[in-house]
Design an enzyme around this catalytic site. Structure first.
Site, short mmCIF file in Angstrom:
data_model
loop_
_atom_site.label_atom_id
_atom_site.label_comp_id
_atom_site.label_asym_id
_atom_site.label_seq_id
_atom_site.Cartn_x
_atom_site.Cartn_y
_atom_site.Cartn_z
N ARG A 1 -13.67 5.72 -0.95
CA ARG A 1 -13.48 6.05 0.48
C ARG A 1 -14.38 7.22 0.86
NH1 ARG A 1 -7.79 8.30 3.19
NH2 ARG A 1 -8.72 10.05 4.28
N ASP B 1 -2.85 5.37 -2.77
CA ASP B 1 -3.73 6.47 -2.37
C ASP B 1 -3.87 7.43 -3.55
OD1 ASP B 1 -4.95 8.55 -1.00
OD2 ASP B 1 -3.56 8.50 0.69
N ASN C 1 -8.75 0.67 7.34
CA ASN C 1 -7.54 1.48 7.41
C ASN C 1 -7.03 1.45 8.85
OD1 ASN C 1 -5.53 3.39 7.02
ND2 ASN C 1 -6.93 5.14 7.08
N GLU D 1 -11.53 9.56 -2.52
CA GLU D 1 -12.37 9.91 -1.37
C GLU D 1 -13.28 11.11 -1.64
OE1 GLU D 1 -8.74 10.61 0.66
OE2 GLU D 1 -9.10 12.77 0.88
N TYR E 1 0.84 -1.19 0.00
CA TYR E 1 0.00 0.00 0.00
C TYR E 1 0.88 1.24 0.00
CZ TYR E 1 -3.00 3.74 1.61
OH TYR E 1 -3.67 4.94 1.70
N ASP F 1 0.14 15.58 5.73
CA ASP F 1 -0.89 15.08 4.82
C ASP F 1 -2.06 16.09 4.78
OD1 ASP F 1 -2.49 13.47 3.26
OD2 ASP F 1 -2.88 11.96 4.79
N ASP G 1 -6.11 10.14 -3.08
CA ASP G 1 -6.75 11.29 -2.44
C ASP G 1 -8.15 11.57 -3.00
OD1 ASP G 1 -4.54 11.88 -0.66
OD2 ASP G 1 -3.43 12.53 -2.41
N CYS H 1 -5.38 14.32 6.40
CA CYS H 1 -5.41 12.94 6.90
C CYS H 1 -6.78 12.67 7.51
CB CYS H 1 -4.30 12.79 7.94
SG CYS H 1 -4.62 11.50 9.15
N GLU I 1 -13.70 5.62 6.26
CA GLU I 1 -12.53 6.17 6.97
C GLU I 1 -12.86 6.50 8.41
OE1 GLU I 1 -9.62 6.28 7.48
OE2 GLU I 1 -8.57 8.05 6.73
N HIS J 1 -7.49 4.39 -4.13
CA HIS J 1 -8.68 4.86 -3.43
C HIS J 1 -8.90 6.34 -3.65
CE1 HIS J 1 -6.58 6.33 0.27
NE2 HIS J 1 -5.94 5.18 0.30
C1 LIG Z 1 -4.67 6.16 4.60
C2 LIG Z 1 -4.10 7.52 4.42
O1 LIG Z 1 -4.83 8.19 3.43
C3 LIG Z 1 -2.66 7.45 3.96
O2 LIG Z 1 -2.25 8.41 3.33
O3 LIG Z 1 -1.95 6.50 4.26
C4 LIG Z 1 -4.10 8.38 5.70
C5 LIG Z 1 -3.27 7.82 6.82
C6 LIG Z 1 -3.01 8.86 7.89
O4 LIG Z 1 -2.56 9.97 7.56
O5 LIG Z 1 -3.22 8.60 9.07
C7 LIG Z 1 -5.52 8.65 6.13
O6 LIG Z 1 -6.09 7.84 6.87
O7 LIG Z 1 -6.04 9.70 5.71
#
Ligand SMILES: C[C@](O)(C(=O)O)[C@H](CC(=O)O)C(=O)O
Length: 313
Positions: A175, A101, A228, A130, A58, A73, A103, A138, A205, A128
């Site tokens: 997501r 990811d 996740n 979202e 991943y 993030d 986004d 994040c 999420e 994924h």
């Molecule tokens: C899954 C996620 O999109 C990621 O970038 O790995 C993040 C992980 C994180 O920043 O805690 C997310 O959950 O948004």
């Protein structure tokens, strides 16, 4: 963009192997066994995950922002940042699928379609997308905002139509971040709409309890649900076995490499600053580093092609 086909021959079967098909097999034809994908954030962590023997990786967006951009993030990473990183990781081992990811899909329907096609051409097996607003964050931070269900549906529809247009098998994971914003029922509606628009897998999420996990898997069945596992975020810690029992089919561990890297790097650097010693293990010389990142394979390629320069490395 470099075009990398995720195809290699599949000895014995006579049908072409692709990592996208492999990911579909792992998700849909694996006797309900959960797919565990450790988060990797660069080529080195990906190589270590491959060395350990995971059958799926991943690419974390949070880790990509941190390692490639040195940023949080918070929507800093562009399509090009993410795609380029994913392409490098996906092609380190052409047999192991990469979920990456993507986004928000990086814009309106045309950009989402472009994102899907770029990820496909880069060798990514699943992505994924979202429903957060463009200036996303994040999913485990507070104060999130989401787009309308119609906009989210158009993102997923754009992805699914693009997939069909280009003849891709890439797995689309929808997501929703709506749980924190508008609650469980609204999040469910969004995931159901996403499935109608062509999503293969759904991702709620920031679930806050195991019971919520079980409920979402039951409601969404037979659509596979991804968990996740961000340790010490909104979601209680679970093992893959527990997650599988709740009904999850894929489990990502975004911080599985970056968290241990943080502590190991800090410890080494503090040792250097404080007493002039990094404390690096005796076994870790240049050869160990380069073997981790494919030295033997490179020597083999060179030798098979008649090269002589790498024989005595
Ligand atoms: C899954 C996620 O999109 C990621 O970038 O790995 C993040 C992980 C994180 O920043 O805690 C997310 O959950 O948004």
């Amino acid at each position: 963009m470099t075009t990398v086909s995720p195809s290699v021959s599949n000895p014995g079967s006579g049908t072409p192997f692709t990592t996208q098909k492999r990911l579909r097999d792992l998700i849909f034809n694996n006797d309900g066994k959960i797919v565990v994908a450790p988060g990797v954030y660069d080529g080195f962590s990906a190589r270590i995950a491959l060395e350990v023997g995971f059958d799926c990786l991943y690419m974390t967006g949070a880790g990509t922002c941190a390692s490639k951009l040195g940023e949080a993030d918070l929507g800093f990473a562009t399509l090009n940042d993410m795609r380029e990183h994913a392409e490098m990781i996906a092609n380190l081992d052409p047999r192991v699928p990469l979920i990456a990811d993507a986004d928000t899909g990086y814009g309106g329907p045309n950009m989402v379609a472009r994102t899907l096609a770029s990820y496909h051409r880069s060798g990514v097996s699943g992505l994924h997308i979202e429903d957060q607003i463009q200036t996303k964050r994040c999913g485990h931070l507070g104060g999130k905002e989401v787009v309308s269900i119609e906009t989210f549906s158009s993102r997923i529809r754009a992805a699914s139509q693009a997939r069909q247009r280009i003849g891709s098998d890439i797995v689309i994971i929808a997501r929703t971040d709506a749980l924190q914003v508008s609650g469980f029922d609204d999040a469910v509606k969004r995931l159901q709409a996403a499935v109608e628009c062509g999503a293969d897998v759904v991702f709620l999420e920031g679930i806050t309890s195991k019971e919520q996990g079980r409920k979402i898997c039951e409601i969404m069945a037979p659509t596979p649900v991804l968990l996740n596992m961000v340790e010490h975020g909104a979601t209680p810690s679970m093992t893959p076995r527990e997650a599988q029992e709740l009904g999850f089919r894929i489990m990502i561990f975004p911080f599985a490499s970056i968290a241990p890297a943080y502590y190991a790097i800090r410890k080494g650097l503090e040792g250097l600053k404080e007493n002039g010693e990094t404390g690096i293990q005796k076994e870790f010389g240049p050869k160990k580093l380069f073997e981790t990142v494919g030295l033997r394979e490179s020597q083999e390629v060179d030798r098979e092609a008649g090269g002589k320069l790498l024989a005595g490395v």
